[in-house]
Design an enzyme around this catalytic site. Structure first.
Site, PDB file in Angstrom:
ATOM      1  N   ASP A  67       0.822  -1.216   0.000  1.00 52.53           N
ATOM      2  CA  ASP A  67       0.000   0.000   0.000  1.00 52.53           C
ATOM      3  C   ASP A  67       0.854   1.264   0.000  1.00 52.53           C
ATOM      4  OD1 ASP A  67       0.943  -0.465   2.560  1.00 52.53           O
ATOM      5  OD2 ASP A  67      -1.038  -0.769   3.450  1.00 52.53           O
ATOM      6  N   ASP A 136      -7.249  -2.909  14.519  1.00 52.55           N
ATOM      7  CA  ASP A 136      -8.648  -3.147  14.135  1.00 52.55           C
ATOM      8  C   ASP A 136      -8.788  -4.371  13.225  1.00 52.55           C
ATOM      9  OD1 ASP A 136      -7.563  -2.239  11.764  1.00 52.55           O
ATOM     10  OD2 ASP A 136      -8.926  -0.541  11.523  1.00 52.55           O
ATOM     11  N   HIS A 138      -7.136  -4.994  10.378  1.00 51.22           N
ATOM     12  CA  HIS A 138      -6.944  -4.826   8.928  1.00 51.22           C
ATOM     13  C   HIS A 138      -5.641  -5.477   8.446  1.00 51.22           C
ATOM     14  CE1 HIS A 138      -4.851  -0.684   9.722  1.00 51.22           C
ATOM     15  NE2 HIS A 138      -3.946  -1.621   9.652  1.00 51.22           N
ATOM     16  N   GLU A 143      -9.541  -1.790   5.466  1.00 51.78           N
ATOM     17  CA  GLU A 143     -10.180  -1.446   6.731  1.00 51.78           C
ATOM     18  C   GLU A 143     -11.438  -2.295   6.931  1.00 51.78           C
ATOM     19  OE1 GLU A 143      -8.362   0.087   8.555  1.00 51.78           O
ATOM     20  OE2 GLU A 143      -7.873   2.155   8.013  1.00 51.78           O
TER      21      GLU A 143
HETATM   22  P1  PGA Z   1       2.333  -1.668  12.566  1.00 54.47           P
HETATM   23  O1  PGA Z   1       1.124  -1.573  11.539  1.00 54.47           O
HETATM   24  O2  PGA Z   1       3.261  -2.693  12.029  1.00 54.47           O
HETATM   25  O3  PGA Z   1       2.974  -0.285  12.557  1.00 54.47           O
HETATM   26  O4  PGA Z   1       1.769  -2.030  13.882  1.00 54.47           O
HETATM   27  C1  PGA Z   1       0.479  -2.742  11.115  1.00 54.47           C
HETATM   28  C2  PGA Z   1      -0.738  -2.366  10.297  1.00 54.47           C
HETATM   29  O5  PGA Z   1      -1.421  -1.385  10.634  1.00 54.47           O
HETATM   30  O6  PGA Z   1      -1.024  -3.062   9.313  1.00 54.47           O
END
Ligand code: PGA
Length: 271
Positions: A67, A136, A138, A143
């Protein structure tokens, strides 16, 4: 899903890097799917070490990132292209043209997303996809509520994600509200997935991902439908798993198999 619980974050990174390195050694022209965020950093550091000290060769590897924020140029310190350059690509012998991150400047979203999918297909598909999980639930920027069949597309970020990322931008107003992300369907087509999670704040999302129902409300749970997923967690992220003892039994059996200790698995004991 194969669930591996490692002692701490550094061990999660080492186990993940070991699996990525084995893929690269086995298939030097493999296609890796890569992720950003705090979670994969230990794995990237270990890959850099293996490249520099052990000659792990990335010269024929192709990569696709999950992404990118919309509105950020590749030189912006918070862009995911910049993250990948500074935390991984600049330290490997990877060919720059073989590294792909969605272009945050492209406003021709549909065409750009379609081309990204075509590039993945033209490369022969993704052999190993590295993933983090949001608190959450995702994966990538899919999302809650994202279609489980979704493809690479424009996505509006949730407040939770925007707030979680505000620390990197100095102020919440500076966090982009839109991203281009591979879809859940795109991720499900990869040949193998490696999902990493570290820390207590991921424990609920991890439990829902591994043991909850498959639901668009927790897009990582769609990985239950994937053909081959390895989940690597630290103790804190594993804390809410209900079938933890079984996952440990599976790992123990796997180790015994690999070491050829068949009798301890009840093989060859029967007359
Ligand atoms: P993080 O993010 O590795 O910074 O915890 C993971 C994500 O939100 O996919």
């Amino acid at each position: 899903m194969r669930v591996i619980v490692a002692k701490n974050a550094a061990e999660v990174g080492k186990r993940a890097a070991g699996i990525i390195a084995a893929t690269v050694n086995r298939e030097p022209s493999c296609v890796l799917g890569l992720a950003t965020g705090g979670t994969p950093l230990d794995a990237y550091r270990e890959l850099i070490r293996r490249h520099k000290e052990e000659g792990l060769d990335f010269s024929r590897v192709t990569t696709f990132n999950l992404d990118e924020y919309v509105g950020l140029p590749p030189t912006h310190p918070q862009s995911y292209r910049y993250f990948m350059q500074t935390n991984l690509f600049d330290h490997l012998n990877i060919v720059p043209a073989n590294t792909h991150v969605p272009d945050g400047r492209s406003l021709n979203f549909e065409t750009h997303c379609r081309q990204y999918e075509h590039r993945i297909a033209d490369a022969g598909g993704i052999d190993l996809q590295l993933l983090g999980v949001g608190s959450d639930g995702h994966i990538a920027f899919n999302e809650p509520g994202s279609s489980l069949g979704s493809r690479t597309r424009l996505k509006t970020l949730t407040r939770e994600t925007v707030e979680a990322n505000a620390r990197f931008f100095g102020s919440i107003d500076k966090v982009p509200r839109l991203a281009i992300t591979m879809g859940v369907g795109t991720i499900l087509e990869t040949k193998r997935c490696l999902l990493l999670a570290v820390g207590e704040h991921k424990a609920a999302a991890v439990q829902a991902t591994v043991e909850g129902p498959v639901s668009a409300q927790v897009t990582a749970s769609a990985l239950q439908l994937h053909q081959e997923v390895i989940v690597i967690l630290d103790e804190a992220a594993a804390r809410r798993l209900e079938r933890r003892a079984y996952y440990d039994d599976v790992e123990q059996a796997q180790t015994l198999l690999e070491e050829g200790r068949f009798q301890e698995l009840g093989i060859g004991n029967q007359s």
